[in-house]
Design a protein around this motif. Structure first.
Motif, PDB file in Angstrom:
ATOM      1  N   LEU A   1      -4.681  28.242 -11.961  1.00 36.16           N
ATOM      2  CA  LEU A   1      -5.276  28.515 -10.658  1.00 36.16           C
ATOM      3  C   LEU A   1      -4.173  28.964  -9.704  1.00 36.16           C
ATOM      4  CD1 LEU A   1      -7.795  25.583 -10.020  1.00 36.16           C
ATOM      5  CD2 LEU A   1      -8.344  27.976 -10.470  1.00 36.16           C
ATOM      6  N   VAL A   2      -4.462  29.943  -8.884  1.00 36.30           N
ATOM      7  CA  VAL A   2      -3.496  30.475  -7.928  1.00 36.30           C
ATOM      8  C   VAL A   2      -4.066  30.311  -6.524  1.00 36.30           C
ATOM      9  CG1 VAL A   2      -2.131  32.464  -7.216  1.00 36.30           C
ATOM     10  CG2 VAL A   2      -2.716  32.160  -9.625  1.00 36.30           C
ATOM     11  N   CYS A   3      -3.288  29.686  -5.658  1.00 37.80           N
ATOM     12  CA  CYS A   3      -3.674  29.531  -4.251  1.00 37.80           C
ATOM     13  C   CYS A   3      -2.783  30.459  -3.418  1.00 37.80           C
ATOM     14  CB  CYS A   3      -3.507  28.087  -3.801  1.00 37.80           C
ATOM     15  SG  CYS A   3      -3.980  27.801  -2.076  1.00 37.80           S
ATOM     16  N   VAL A   4      -3.397  31.351  -2.672  1.00 28.78           N
ATOM     17  CA  VAL A   4      -2.670  32.327  -1.858  1.00 28.78           C
ATOM     18  C   VAL A   4      -2.911  32.010  -0.383  1.00 28.78           C
ATOM     19  CG1 VAL A   4      -2.307  34.762  -1.341  1.00 28.78           C
ATOM     20  CG2 VAL A   4      -2.975  34.066  -3.656  1.00 28.78           C
ATOM     21  N   VAL A   5      -1.829  31.773   0.355  1.00 25.18           N
ATOM     22  CA  VAL A   5      -1.902  31.442   1.784  1.00 25.18           C
ATOM     23  C   VAL A   5      -1.098  32.486   2.546  1.00 25.18           C
ATOM     24  CG1 VAL A   5      -1.516  29.685   3.541  1.00 25.18           C
ATOM     25  CG2 VAL A   5      -2.054  28.995   1.190  1.00 25.18           C
ATOM     26  N   SER A   6      -1.736  33.151   3.491  1.00 16.03           N
ATOM     27  CA  SER A   6      -1.089  34.244   4.223  1.00 16.03           C
ATOM     28  C   SER A   6      -1.078  33.967   5.717  1.00 16.03           C
ATOM     29  CB  SER A   6      -1.812  35.572   3.956  1.00 16.03           C
ATOM     30  OG  SER A   6      -1.828  35.875   2.583  1.00 16.03           O
ATOM     31  N   GLY A   7      -0.078  34.563   6.389  1.00 13.52           N
ATOM     32  CA  GLY A   7      -0.050  34.564   7.851  1.00 13.52           C
ATOM     33  C   GLY A   7       0.650  33.389   8.488  1.00 13.52           C
TER      34      GLY A   7
ATOM     35  N   ILE B   1      -6.683  31.669   3.370  1.00 16.41           N
ATOM     36  CA  ILE B   1      -6.381  30.877   2.188  1.00 16.41           C
ATOM     37  C   ILE B   1      -7.451  31.167   1.148  1.00 16.41           C
ATOM     38  CG2 ILE B   1      -7.564  28.903   3.215  1.00 16.41           C
ATOM     39  CD1 ILE B   1      -5.860  27.076   1.509  1.00 16.41           C
ATOM     40  N   SER B   2      -7.055  31.350  -0.087  1.00 16.73           N
ATOM     41  CA  SER B   2      -8.019  31.639  -1.141  1.00 16.73           C
ATOM     42  C   SER B   2      -7.498  31.089  -2.458  1.00 16.73           C
ATOM     43  CB  SER B   2      -8.269  33.150  -1.262  1.00 16.73           C
ATOM     44  OG  SER B   2      -7.064  33.835  -1.554  1.00 16.73           O
ATOM     45  N   VAL B   3      -8.430  30.760  -3.345  1.00 18.08           N
ATOM     46  CA  VAL B   3      -8.099  30.268  -4.681  1.00 18.08           C
ATOM     47  C   VAL B   3      -8.696  31.235  -5.696  1.00 18.08           C
ATOM     48  CG1 VAL B   3      -8.285  28.376  -6.318  1.00 18.08           C
ATOM     49  CG2 VAL B   3      -8.061  27.884  -3.887  1.00 18.08           C
ATOM     50  N   LEU B   4      -7.901  31.653  -6.635  1.00 18.56           N
ATOM     51  CA  LEU B   4      -8.382  32.554  -7.683  1.00 18.56           C
ATOM     52  C   LEU B   4      -7.780  32.139  -9.017  1.00 18.56           C
ATOM     53  CD1 LEU B   4      -5.792  34.778  -8.122  1.00 18.56           C
ATOM     54  CD2 LEU B   4      -6.585  35.378  -5.844  1.00 18.56           C
TER      55      LEU B   4
ATOM     56  N   ALA C   1     -15.922  21.059 -12.670  1.00 20.44           N
ATOM     57  CA  ALA C   1     -14.938  20.292 -11.904  1.00 20.44           C
ATOM     58  C   ALA C   1     -14.590  21.043 -10.621  1.00 20.44           C
ATOM     59  CB  ALA C   1     -13.679  20.051 -12.734  1.00 20.44           C
ATOM     60  N   LEU C   2     -14.443  20.306  -9.535  1.00 17.97           N
ATOM     61  CA  LEU C   2     -14.153  20.892  -8.223  1.00 17.97           C
ATOM     62  C   LEU C   2     -12.653  20.830  -7.956  1.00 17.97           C
ATOM     63  CD1 LEU C   2     -15.047  22.006  -5.438  1.00 17.97           C
ATOM     64  CD2 LEU C   2     -15.278  19.638  -4.685  1.00 17.97           C
ATOM     65  N   PHE C   3     -12.043  21.999  -7.795  1.00 16.36           N
ATOM     66  CA  PHE C   3     -10.623  22.083  -7.460  1.00 16.36           C
ATOM     67  C   PHE C   3     -10.486  22.665  -6.050  1.00 16.36           C
ATOM     68  CE2 PHE C   3     -10.413  21.740 -11.995  1.00 16.36           C
ATOM     69  CZ  PHE C   3      -9.206  21.109 -12.261  1.00 16.36           C
ATOM     70  N   SER C   4      -9.592  22.084  -5.282  1.00 20.06           N
ATOM     71  CA  SER C   4      -9.364  22.573  -3.921  1.00 20.06           C
ATOM     72  C   SER C   4      -7.874  22.749  -3.691  1.00 20.06           C
ATOM     73  CB  SER C   4      -9.945  21.610  -2.880  1.00 20.06           C
ATOM     74  OG  SER C   4      -9.342  20.331  -2.985  1.00 20.06           O
ATOM     75  N   CYS C   5      -7.555  23.739  -2.892  1.00 21.86           N
ATOM     76  CA  CYS C   5      -6.181  23.982  -2.444  1.00 21.86           C
ATOM     77  C   CYS C   5      -6.126  23.659  -0.960  1.00 21.86           C
ATOM     78  CB  CYS C   5      -5.787  25.433  -2.712  1.00 21.86           C
ATOM     79  SG  CYS C   5      -4.220  25.909  -1.956  1.00 21.86           S
ATOM     80  N   GLU C   6      -5.201  22.812  -0.560  1.00 17.14           N
ATOM     81  CA  GLU C   6      -5.078  22.415   0.839  1.00 17.14           C
ATOM     82  C   GLU C   6      -3.699  22.787   1.375  1.00 17.14           C
ATOM     83  OE1 GLU C   6      -6.286  18.526   1.834  1.00 17.14           O
ATOM     84  OE2 GLU C   6      -8.240  18.682   0.832  1.00 17.14           O
ATOM     85  N   VAL C   7      -3.658  23.040   2.667  1.00 13.03           N
ATOM     86  CA  VAL C   7      -2.441  23.511   3.324  1.00 13.03           C
ATOM     87  C   VAL C   7      -2.174  22.668   4.559  1.00 13.03           C
ATOM     88  CG1 VAL C   7      -1.395  25.425   4.574  1.00 13.03           C
ATOM     89  CG2 VAL C   7      -2.683  25.869   2.500  1.00 13.03           C
TER      90      VAL C   7
ATOM     91  N   GLN D   1      -8.311  24.389   3.881  1.00 14.39           N
ATOM     92  CA  GLN D   1      -8.570  24.240   2.463  1.00 14.39           C
ATOM     93  C   GLN D   1      -9.515  25.316   1.956  1.00 14.39           C
ATOM     94  OE1 GLN D   1     -10.459  20.561   1.333  1.00 14.39           O
ATOM     95  NE2 GLN D   1     -12.478  21.291   1.869  1.00 14.39           N
ATOM     96  N   SER D   2      -9.406  25.593   0.677  1.00 18.12           N
ATOM     97  CA  SER D   2     -10.321  26.479  -0.023  1.00 18.12           C
ATOM     98  C   SER D   2     -10.610  25.833  -1.364  1.00 18.12           C
ATOM     99  CB  SER D   2      -9.697  27.868  -0.217  1.00 18.12           C
ATOM    100  OG  SER D   2     -10.551  28.706  -0.953  1.00 18.12           O
ATOM    101  N   GLU D   3     -11.859  25.862  -1.792  1.00 14.59           N
ATOM    102  CA  GLU D   3     -12.215  25.162  -3.014  1.00 14.59           C
ATOM    103  C   GLU D   3     -13.071  26.032  -3.922  1.00 14.59           C
ATOM    104  OE1 GLU D   3     -14.050  21.706  -1.363  1.00 14.59           O
ATOM    105  OE2 GLU D   3     -16.035  22.633  -1.248  1.00 14.59           O
ATOM    106  N   VAL D   4     -12.972  25.753  -5.211  1.00 15.43           N
ATOM    107  CA  VAL D   4     -13.761  26.441  -6.228  1.00 15.43           C
ATOM    108  C   VAL D   4     -14.239  25.414  -7.235  1.00 15.43           C
ATOM    109  CG1 VAL D   4     -12.585  28.663  -5.998  1.00 15.43           C
ATOM    110  CG2 VAL D   4     -11.706  26.965  -7.599  1.00 15.43           C
TER     111      VAL D   4
END
Length: 454
Positions: A163-169, A142-145, A303-309, A319-322
C-alpha cells in the motif's frame, strides 16, 4: 583606560564622543499559511533618526529585496513606530505586518537602521538585526493506492502486497503512519523495498482454458458449452415467430464463478514500512509511505486500512482509508441487447456489487475458440466485436476480473439474430457482403436505370 587594551580603549573613546545604536528583532514562532504576522524591530539610540529599511533576504543572502522604507528627510509620519524617552536615550519599535503569509514568504528578514551622529550631525551610523520567518503549510491532499495495479491473483502461492500513502502540500514533512481496522500497525522500518515487491506484471492465470473450476457444472451439461470445448453453432432465429419466442428474452445468459486460494497461511503478517519525501518547487514536500506484507486473502479480504498524517499545522490528523475487497458480483451489459448479423457488439463490465480495491485486471476470452479478431484474449473492461457474423451465434465469452485478493469469472452467451437487410448466406466470416453478391447488386441497379431511360 590604563587597564584596557589599545582596541578596547579606542572603542570606549568612540562611544564617548560618537552616538550609539543597538538593533534587535523579536524572534517569531512558526506561522501557518494564511495567518497574519507582524515583524518587530527594536532599536535604541541617542542620535537623530535617519532611516529604517526592511529587507527580505533570498538566495542564501545574495539577494536582498526591499519591502519597507522610512526616510526621515522626506517623511514626518511615525505611525509605524513607537518611541519613548528613557533618560537621554530614545527607544523605538518599527513594525511590518504581513496580512496573509504564503509559503514564498518563508525565509530571513533584516531590519537596517541609520541615525545621524550626535557629534557631527551629518555622519550616518548604521546597525541591523535579522529574524527568520518559518512558514508552515498543512498537507493539502492524502490518498492511499496499491502499488503496481492492476495486478493478478495467485491461488497457488502467497505474494507480497504494498500500500502506498501519498501526502502532498505539507511543510515541513508530515509524520505518516498506517492503521488496520483502527489499530496502529507496528511495522519494521525498511530503507529499501523488499525483493519482489512491485514486480507484478499483468499475466494470465495458469491453464485457464483447462481449469474445470472456471465454469460451473451447469455449463457443461448437455446442450451447453463448457470450458475447453468448441461451441455449438446454432442457427439464428428467423421470422416474427422467433422474435416473439419468450425464451430469447432471457438471453444473453450470464454465469459467475469465484476462485479462492488453495494455500493456507495462518501466521500473523509481518509489516514493513518505508517513508520518503521529496521537495516540490513551491516549497512544500511530497511524502510517500509504503506498507508491505505477505498478503493473505483469507484474512485480508474486507480489512480496513487507513493512512493517517500528523502535522504541526493541523489541529487534528488527516486520514484516508481503503477496504481491501476481492471482485465479486460483476455487472455485465451487452449492446445492442438484440444483436443482428453485421452489428458491432460491445460487452462491458459496468461494476460490481460493491467497491473493489485494488483495481481489478480484466481479461476476455472466448470459450473453446479465439476471439473474432483472431487473438486468444483481450485486456480491458470492454470487449468490442466488430460486424458479428452469424457463426458467432451461441458463442460464450468469459471475463476474468481479478486483483491480488481473488478472481471472479463471468460467462455470457452471445445470441445473433438474422438481419433482414442482409440476405441469408451472403455474408462472409466477417459479417460483410461477398463479392458475388455485390456484383449482382450493381447489376440490378444498372438494369433499373436502363428501364427508366427506355
Amino acid at each position: 583606560f590604563a587597564k584596557l587594551g589599545r582596541g578596547e580603549a579606542a572603542k570606549c573613546l568612540f562611544l564617548a564622543f560618537w552616538s550609539y545604536l543597538t538593533v534587535s528583532i523579536e524572534p517569531l514562532p512558526p506561522v501557518v499559511v494564511g495567518d497574519a504576522v507582524t515583524l518587530k524591530c527594536n532599536f535604541k539610540t541617542d542620535g537623530k533618526m535617519r532611516e529604517i529599511v526592511w529587507y527580505r533576504v533570498t538566495d542564501g543572502g545574495t539577494i536582498k529585496q526591499k519591502i519597507f522604507t522610512f526616510d526621515a528627510m522626506f517623511s514626518t509620519n511615525f505611525s509605524h513606530m513607537e518611541n519613548y524617552r528613557k533618560r537621554e536615550d530614545l527607544v523605538y519599535q518599527s513594525t511590518v505586518r504581513l496580512p496573509e503569509v504564503r509559503i514564498s514568504d518563508n525565509g530571513p528578514y533584516e531590519c537596517h537602521v541609520g541615525i545621524y551622529d550626535r557629534a557631527t550631525r551629518e555622519k550616518v551610523v548604521l546597525a541591523s538585526g535579522n529574524v527568520f520567518l518559518n512558514v508552515m503549510a498543512p498537507p493539502t491532499s492524502i490518498s492511499v493506492l496499491a502499488a503496481d495495479t492492476p495486478a493478478p491473483f495467485s491461488r497457488y502461492q502467497a505474494q507480497n502486497f504494498t500500500l502506498v500513502c501519498v501526502v502532498s502540500g505539507g511543510k515541513p514533512a508530515p509524520l505518516v503512519y498506517f492503521k488496520r481496522d483502527g489499530e496502529p500497525i507496528e511495522a519494521t522500518p525498511l530503507p529499501e523495498p523488499p525483493v519482489g515487491t512491485g514486480n507484478w506484471a499483468p499475466r494470465n492465470l495458469l491453464h485457464r482454458d483447462l481449469d474445470d473450476t472456471k465454469v460451473p457444472k451447469s455449463l457443461t451439461d448437455e446442450g451447453e458449452v463448457g470450458a475447453g470445448q468448441a461451441p455449438a453453432t446454432l442457427d439464428p432465429p428467423r421470422g416474427l415467430a422467433a422474435e416473439r419466442d419468450p425464451v430469447t428474452e432471457t438471453i444473453p445468459e450470464t454465469v459467475v464463478s469465484r476462485e479462492f486460494p488453495r494455500w493456507v497461511h495462518v501466521a500473523e503478517p509481518i509489516y514493513y514500512f518505508r517513508h520518503t519525501h521529496a521537495p516540490v518547487s513551491d516549497g512544500t514536500v511530497e511524502a510517500r509511505a509504503t506498507l508491505t506484507w505477505t498478503l493473505n486473502p483469507q484474512i485480508d479480504n474486507e480489512a480496513l486500512f487507513s493512512c493517517e498524517v500528523k502535522h504541526p499545522a493541523l489541529s487534528m490528523p488527516m486520514q484516508s482509508e481503503v477496504t481491501l475487497v476481492a471482485p465479486k458480483g460483476p455487472k455485465i451489459t451487452m449492446t445492442p441487447t438484440r444483436a443482428r448479423v453485421g452489428d458491432t457488439v460491445r460487452i462491458l463490465v459496468q461494476g460490481f456489487q460493491n467497491e473493489v480495491f485494488p483495481e481489478p485486471l480484466f481479461t476476455w476470452t472466448r470459450v473453446g475458440s479465439r476471439l473474432l479478431d483472431g487473438s486468444a484474449e483481450h485486456d480491458g473492461k470492454e470487449l468490442v466485436l466488430e460486424r458479428v457474423p452469424a457463426e458467432l451465434n451461441g458463442s460464450m465469452y468469459r471475463c476474468t476480473a481479478q486483483n491480488p485478493l481473488g478472481s471472479t469469472d463471468t460467462h455470457t452467451r452471445l445470441i445473433v439474430f438474422e438481419n433482414p437487410n442482409i440476405p441469408r448466406g451472403t455474408e462472409d466470416s466477417n459479417g460483410s457482403l461477398t463479392g458475388h453478391c455485390g456484383f449482382r447488386l450493381v447489376l440490378a441497379l444498372t438494369l433499373t436505370v436502363i428501364l427508366e431511360l427506355t
